[in-house]
Write an enzyme that holds these catalytic residues in place. Structure first.
Site, PDB file in Angstrom:
ATOM      1  N   LEU A  51       0.699  -1.052   0.327  1.00  0.00           N
ATOM      2  CA  LEU A  51      -0.027  -0.083   0.253  1.00  0.00           C
ATOM      3  C   LEU A  51       0.731   1.346   0.327  1.00  0.00           C
ATOM      4  CD1 LEU A  51      -2.419  -0.648   2.776  1.00  0.00           C
ATOM      5  CD2 LEU A  51      -2.675  -0.762   0.232  1.00  0.00           C
ATOM      6  N   ASP A  52       0.730   2.165  -0.918  1.00  0.00           N
ATOM      7  CA  ASP A  52       1.427   3.395  -1.046  1.00  0.00           C
ATOM      8  C   ASP A  52       1.311   4.142   0.479  1.00  0.00           C
ATOM      9  OD1 ASP A  52      -0.343   5.745  -1.153  1.00  0.00           O
ATOM     10  OD2 ASP A  52      -0.279   4.793  -3.016  1.00  0.00           O
ATOM     11  N   GLU A  53       2.047   5.414   0.716  1.00  0.00           N
ATOM     12  CA  GLU A  53       2.371   5.452   1.925  1.00  0.00           C
ATOM     13  C   GLU A  53       1.702   6.172   2.830  1.00  0.00           C
ATOM     14  OE1 GLU A  53       5.553   8.670   3.566  1.00  0.00           O
ATOM     15  OE2 GLU A  53       5.969   8.659   2.058  1.00  0.00           O
ATOM     16  N   SER A  55      -1.538   5.480   1.506  1.00  0.00           N
ATOM     17  CA  SER A  55      -3.183   4.501   1.132  1.00  0.00           C
ATOM     18  C   SER A  55      -3.069   3.829   2.761  1.00  0.00           C
ATOM     19  CB  SER A  55      -3.004   3.330   0.248  1.00  0.00           C
ATOM     20  OG  SER A  55      -3.449   4.660  -1.008  1.00  0.00           O
TER      21      SER A  55
END
Length: 195
Positions: A51-53, A55
């Site tokens: 999950l990106d930072e 999210s």
């Protein structure tokens, strides 16, 4: 000789944390937050997907590299609740469902068909991080989107492609494993991962 049993966890990754245990980059190590601060994880643990930072939500971790690879390539469903900038239209929802063109590393890519529906009532979630600038003066809307692939920042790119940038992104399900009432930063060991 029996192989040692693998260990799995489900976590609620908070906003502002990277989906990795640590960084070999000194500057990143000083300035970023990592999963290792949430729990005393065993040696060899790795996230399944990312999950990106910015999210939030469900992230699975395992010591089983083969399983991680298999899940990443097998088209397991991943469901997200997405808060959008603006009131999404039926036309935009149809476009998302049929696949939209997004870019990766300078190449065009058309996303696979997906399931999208508008949430008429905003989902019950922990309050958003204060760094998220969710406009008080502009309308927002919520959708549920389920994808079977996981390209870099895919959901964000998809909603931007139809004119409704993502403000907040929370993964609530991977296959048959749900986030449920797990609060941000919470870690729970799980017995097995099967999809």
């Amino acid at each position: 000789m029996l192989e040692p049993a693998h260990i799995h966890f489900k976590i609620h990754k908070p906003f502002g944390m990277l989906s990795q245990m640590h960084s070999n980059d000194d500057k990143e190590s000083r300035n970023k937050r990592f999963l290792s601060e949430l729990y005393n994880f065993p040696e060899g643990i790795m996230p399944i997907g990312r999950l990106d930072e910015k999210s939030e939500g469900l992230l699975l971790l395992t010591t089983d590299g083969k399983l991680s690879d298999q899940i990443n390539r097998s088209g397991v469903e991943k469901e997200y609740y997405v808060q959008l900038d603006g009131e999404i239209t039926n036309e935009a929802i149809k476009l998302l469902e049929h696949g939209v063109e997004i870019g990766f590393h300078g190449k065009k890519y058309t996303t696979k068909k997906t399931s999208v529906h508008r949430l008429s009532i905003p989902p019950v979630l922990p309050d958003p991080d204060k760094k998220l600038r969710i406009g008080r003066h502009r309308p927002t809307s919520w959708i549920s989107i389920t994808i079977t692939e996981g390209k870099f920042r895919q959901v964000r790119k998809m909603t931007a492609a139809v004119g409704f940038p993502t403000l907040r992104l929370i993964r609530i399900r991977i296959g048959n494993i749900n986030l449920k009432e797990l609060s941000p930063g919470k870690v729970i060991p799980i017995k097995e991962l099967s999809f």
